[in-house]
Design an enzyme around this catalytic site. Structure first.
Site, PDB file in Angstrom:
ATOM      1  N   ARG A   2       0.767  -1.249   0.107  1.00 23.95           N
ATOM      2  CA  ARG A   2       0.033  -0.063   0.024  1.00 23.95           C
ATOM      3  C   ARG A   2       1.009   1.179  -0.068  1.00 23.95           C
ATOM      4  O   ARG A   2       1.822   1.415   0.923  1.00 23.95           O
ATOM      5  CB  ARG A   2      -0.793  -0.106   1.349  1.00 23.95           C
ATOM      6  CG  ARG A   2      -2.324  -0.982   1.361  1.00 23.95           C
ATOM      7  CD  ARG A   2      -3.021  -0.840   0.094  1.00 23.95           C
ATOM      8  NE  ARG A   2      -4.189  -1.809   0.287  1.00 23.95           N
ATOM      9  CZ  ARG A   2      -4.146  -2.882  -0.497  1.00 23.95           C
ATOM     10  NH1 ARG A   2      -3.124  -3.083  -1.227  1.00 23.95           N
ATOM     11  NH2 ARG A   2      -5.340  -3.779  -0.348  1.00 23.95           N
TER      12      ARG A   2
ATOM     13  N   ARG B 280      -5.867  28.449   0.377  1.00 24.69           N
ATOM     14  CA  ARG B 280      -5.069  26.976   0.507  1.00 24.69           C
ATOM     15  C   ARG B 280      -5.026  26.641  -1.126  1.00 24.69           C
ATOM     16  O   ARG B 280      -6.111  26.546  -1.954  1.00 24.69           O
ATOM     17  CB  ARG B 280      -6.158  26.065   1.244  1.00 24.69           C
ATOM     18  CG  ARG B 280      -6.367  26.396   2.832  1.00 24.69           C
ATOM     19  CD  ARG B 280      -5.141  26.171   3.387  1.00 24.69           C
ATOM     20  NE  ARG B 280      -5.378  26.104   4.892  1.00 24.69           N
ATOM     21  CZ  ARG B 280      -4.370  26.015   5.514  1.00 24.69           C
ATOM     22  NH1 ARG B 280      -3.269  25.955   5.518  1.00 24.69           N
ATOM     23  NH2 ARG B 280      -4.641  25.796   7.070  1.00 24.69           N
TER      24      ARG B 280
ATOM     25  N   ALA C 121      -5.081  26.075  13.190  1.00 27.54           N
ATOM     26  CA  ALA C 121      -4.395  24.590  13.312  1.00 27.54           C
ATOM     27  C   ALA C 121      -3.200  24.464  12.653  1.00 27.54           C
ATOM     28  O   ALA C 121      -2.557  25.483  12.182  1.00 27.54           O
ATOM     29  CB  ALA C 121      -5.338  23.680  12.199  1.00 27.54           C
TER      30      ALA C 121
ATOM     31  N   GLU D 185      -0.173  27.601  17.794  1.00 26.78           N
ATOM     32  CA  GLU D 185      -0.888  28.097  16.679  1.00 26.78           C
ATOM     33  C   GLU D 185      -1.983  28.953  16.733  1.00 26.78           C
ATOM     34  O   GLU D 185      -2.213  29.843  16.003  1.00 26.78           O
ATOM     35  CB  GLU D 185      -1.648  26.597  15.981  1.00 26.78           C
ATOM     36  CG  GLU D 185      -0.563  25.675  15.619  1.00 26.78           C
ATOM     37  CD  GLU D 185       0.126  26.019  14.210  1.00 26.78           C
ATOM     38  OE1 GLU D 185      -0.280  27.135  13.672  1.00 26.78           O
ATOM     39  OE2 GLU D 185       1.456  25.549  13.906  1.00 26.78           O
TER      40      GLU D 185
ATOM     41  N   GLU E 194      -1.841  32.483  14.510  1.00 32.92           N
ATOM     42  CA  GLU E 194      -2.796  32.887  13.641  1.00 32.92           C
ATOM     43  C   GLU E 194      -3.864  33.838  13.989  1.00 32.92           C
ATOM     44  O   GLU E 194      -4.637  34.206  13.200  1.00 32.92           O
ATOM     45  CB  GLU E 194      -3.310  31.508  13.323  1.00 32.92           C
ATOM     46  CG  GLU E 194      -2.341  30.727  12.528  1.00 32.92           C
ATOM     47  CD  GLU E 194      -2.933  29.172  12.175  1.00 32.92           C
ATOM     48  OE1 GLU E 194      -4.155  29.140  12.265  1.00 32.92           O
ATOM     49  OE2 GLU E 194      -2.373  28.599  11.300  1.00 32.92           O
TER      50      GLU E 194
ATOM     51  N   PRO F 118      -8.137   8.056   6.433  1.00 32.41           N
ATOM     52  CA  PRO F 118      -6.975   6.886   6.917  1.00 32.41           C
ATOM     53  C   PRO F 118      -6.815   5.943   5.559  1.00 32.41           C
ATOM     54  O   PRO F 118      -6.218   5.089   6.029  1.00 32.41           O
ATOM     55  CB  PRO F 118      -7.871   6.384   8.050  1.00 32.41           C
ATOM     56  CG  PRO F 118      -9.400   6.728   7.723  1.00 32.41           C
ATOM     57  CD  PRO F 118      -9.278   8.300   7.190  1.00 32.41           C
TER      58      PRO F 118
ATOM     59  N   GLU G 284      -0.608  33.075   5.358  1.00 28.28           N
ATOM     60  CA  GLU G 284      -1.051  33.761   6.698  1.00 28.28           C
ATOM     61  C   GLU G 284      -0.908  35.094   6.777  1.00 28.28           C
ATOM     62  O   GLU G 284      -1.744  35.659   7.781  1.00 28.28           O
ATOM     63  CB  GLU G 284      -0.083  33.138   7.700  1.00 28.28           C
ATOM     64  CG  GLU G 284      -0.254  31.580   8.011  1.00 28.28           C
ATOM     65  CD  GLU G 284       0.422  30.867   9.326  1.00 28.28           C
ATOM     66  OE1 GLU G 284       1.226  31.749   9.726  1.00 28.28           O
ATOM     67  OE2 GLU G 284       0.204  29.665   9.478  1.00 28.28           O
TER      68      GLU G 284
END
Length: 247
Positions: free
Chosen positions: A66, A93, A105, A122, A126, A144, A174
């Protein structure tokens, strides 16, 4: 930047997961590392790598392979003020080519930094805020089937501004961060209407709404083992159901 990925999930003894799951009174994921027979790094990046592992479900089985993204884990913070508003930040993003409304985050990419300290860092970097009260809200796996990213979400309360001279300079994406306090019920509506897409943020908003409806009795300690993270869970953790602590 350190990747904080020094763990091997293929050395523990296998358990009978089906029997354990069938015997659980409630529902809880079961830590059950299998036998890693080989590992090759197919791509090495700044923060995470893509690896190919051979896996045998039981000793003597023919291994299968995998590919997955090896990830250091992350923390996220949903800040709640006395007006029952949550703090959302907007930033660009690049992988999705969009400006997203999110909660603060960041990665667990500093070797040895405890998750709570990473979360406080964080939040400060931020939003220029610090919190006196911290609780753990929830944990989740981002995807997952293809990556090892694990995220713990904290609830931060009793907030105060960081003095201007102590604030961090924001760079790159940011540098464009916009902050907005949003009533919790409006944030829930935005999630359910498909207007907010960041996974940590949607999970946090819905989990906080559920916790608030239960008088926050589902919150648990920041000292609780990070059971979802393969490198941070207790060695003998098998998926026990954590009782609510009524914090």
């Amino acid at each position: 930047m350190q990747k904080n990925l020094n763990y091997d999930i293929g050395t523990a003894d296998r358990i009978d997961a089906a029997a354990l799951a069938a015997g659980q009174e409630g529902i809880a994921d079961i830590a059950n590392p299998r036998y890693v027979t080989s590992r090759k790094t197919k791509f090495e990046g700044y923060v995470w790598d893509v690896v190919r592992e051979g896996i045998a479900l039981t000793p003597g089985d023919t291994p299968f392979e995998r590919d997955f993204l090896l990830h250091p884990g992350a923390v996220a913070v949903i800040a709640l003020n006395d007006l029952k508003e949550v703090l959302l930040i907007n930033q660009y993003r690049h992988p999705v080519r969009a400006n997203l409304w999110e909660i603060p985050a960041g990665l667990l990419d500093i070797d040895g930094e405890p998750p709570l300290e990473a979360a406080a860092r964080e939040l400060a970097e931020e939003t220029d805020l610090r919190a006196e009260r911290w609780d753990t809200l929830m944990e989740f796996y981002n995807s997952p089937g293809g990556m090892g990213e694990t995220c713990r979400i904290y609830l931060a309360r009793n907030l105060s501004q960081i003095p201007a001279e102590e604030r961090e300079d924001r760079v790159h994406e940011e540098s464009e961060i916009v902050l907005r306090w949003v009533p919790l019920d409006q944030a829930v509506e935005a999630v359910l209407a498909g207007r907010i897409h960041n996974a940590a943020s949607t999970n946090a908003i819905l989990a906080l709404d559920a916790a608030a409806r239960r008088n926050f009795e589902t919150l648990y300690s920041t000292d609780a083992p990070f059971t979802a993270h393969p490198a941070l869970r207790e060695p003998n953790y098998r998926g026990e159901i954590r009782p609510a602590e009524g914090l």
